[in-house]
Write an enzyme that holds these catalytic residues in place. Sequence first.
Site, PDB file in Angstrom:
ATOM      1  N   ALA A 193      28.500  12.237  -9.302  1.00 50.00           N
ATOM      2  CA  ALA A 193      28.140  12.703 -11.046  1.00 50.00           C
ATOM      3  C   ALA A 193      27.629  11.636 -11.557  1.00 50.00           C
ATOM      4  O   ALA A 193      26.580  11.071 -10.851  1.00 50.00           O
ATOM      5  CB  ALA A 193      29.524  13.034 -11.425  1.00 50.00           C
ATOM      6  N   CYS A 194      27.832  11.377 -12.772  1.00 48.18           N
ATOM      7  CA  CYS A 194      27.006  10.247 -13.403  1.00 48.18           C
ATOM      8  C   CYS A 194      26.932   8.921 -13.009  1.00 48.18           C
ATOM      9  O   CYS A 194      26.076   8.164 -13.241  1.00 48.18           O
ATOM     10  CB  CYS A 194      27.551  10.237 -14.654  1.00 48.18           C
ATOM     11  N   SER A 195      27.679   8.610 -11.978  1.00 55.08           N
ATOM     12  CA  SER A 195      27.600   7.429 -11.285  1.00 55.08           C
ATOM     13  C   SER A 195      26.887   7.495  -9.922  1.00 55.08           C
ATOM     14  O   SER A 195      26.865   6.446  -9.078  1.00 55.08           O
ATOM     15  CB  SER A 195      28.848   6.832 -11.046  1.00 55.08           C
ATOM     16  N   SER A 217      23.209  10.531 -13.876  1.00 57.38           N
ATOM     17  CA  SER A 217      22.976   9.309 -13.147  1.00 57.38           C
ATOM     18  C   SER A 217      21.724   8.317 -13.411  1.00 57.38           C
ATOM     19  O   SER A 217      21.762   7.087 -13.058  1.00 57.38           O
ATOM     20  CB  SER A 217      23.104   9.328 -11.477  1.00 57.38           C
TER      21      SER A 217
END
Length: 385
Positions: free
Chosen positions: A159-161, A346
Site C-alpha cells: 500500500a502506501c509504504s 507510495s
Amino acid sequence: MAAASPAAVLASTGLFTPPESISNEELVESFNAWVERYNAEHADAIEAGEREAKAPSSAPFIEKASGIEARFVMDKAGILDVERMRPRLRRRPNEELSVLAEMGVKAAEDALARAQRTAADVDGVIVACSNLQRAYPAVAVEVQHALGIEGFAFDMNVACSSATFGLKVALDMIAGGAGAVLVVSPEICSAHLNFRDRDSHFIFGDVATAMLLERGDRERTGGAWEVLGARLSTRFSNHIRNNAGFLNRAEAEDAQELAKRMAAPDTDLLFVQEGRKVFKEVVPMVARMIVAFLGDAGVAPAELKRLWLHQANLNMNRLIANKVLGRDATPEEAPVILDRYANTSSAGSVIAFHEHHTDLEAGDVGLLCSFGAGYSAGTVLMRRL
C-alpha cells in the site's frame, strides 16, 4: 587513507506527472451536482428515513481537512463527468504497453537520465505500488522489457509504504551482490477512489516515481545519497481497506450483483477509511518509530536537516514532524507537495524528496518516511555525499 565507499546509495530519483490536473473547485462542482441528483432521485426514501441525504462538499472543507488544493490525474473528463465519476482509461491490447507500465517507464527513464545511467547499468526492477494493474505477467517484468534491462523484475504491494519497502528490498539485493536496482512506483490512485464519497473523494491523485539504488563503490558525478539504514513496520488494521480483487466475481451470485456492488456510493470495493481513527493511531505510531530508529542509528532528531514524509494529510505530517523534532517544524524541514499532487500513496514521500533535496549540502542527514494502510510504515535514513 581514503574514506571507505558507502555500501549503497540512492543515486537518483525520477518523476512522471500526468498532464491534467483537477482543482478542488472543479471536483466539488461535479460532486455537488451528483449530490443534488441523488437527493432528488431518492427524495421519498430520504423523507421516509429509509436513506440518508447526501451532504454537499466545498473547496474550503477539503483544504482544511487535508491541505490538498489540486491533484494530477490520468483522465480528468471521466472523473468530472457526473454520469461516470471515475477515470476513463482505454483498454489496451496485450501487445501494447500497459498504462501502469508506461507511467513507470517514464519515471524510470527520468531517474536513469539524472544519474547518467543506461539500462545496461541496472540489474533489476521492482514495481512497488498500492494498486497493481493485474496479477500477471508482473508489471515490473513489462517495465524491465520496455527499458531493455537484463536480469530480474517483480511486483510488490505494501500500500502506501510500497516504495520504502521496495527500497529496503533493493538495499538487501545490493548487499547480496546486485549492482543497481530500480524501484518504480506508478500510482493511478484515482481508479480506486470513490468520487461519490464526501469524506474521501478529494484525497488521491495519479503519478509515478522511480528510485535508482546502486552499490556505493560505483563511479558517479555526485549528488547521491548514502543510505545509512532502513526500518520497516506493519500492524494489522481494518481502518483503511479496499476489498477489490479476483475473488469478487466468485463471491457475487451473478454479474448484476457484482456490478451493483461496484457502483454503490459506499462500496467497499474501492478505497474506504475511518479517517479519525487512522489519524489517532498512525501519528503516534510513526513518530515513535522514527525516534526509536534515529536513536538506534545514533542520530539525534536535531541533526535531521529534512523530513520527507508521506504526503497523505497536512495535519498528520505537521504533528509527526513536530513530535520527532520536539518543536514546530519549518516548511523547509518538512516540505509538502500534497497541495498540488494530493495523496499519491507510495509515491508521495519520493516526490517530496525529488523536489526538495538539491539545496542540501554534503554531510547533511535526512529521513524518508512512508505510512498508511496495513498499517505499514517505512523509514530510510540518508546522508548526502
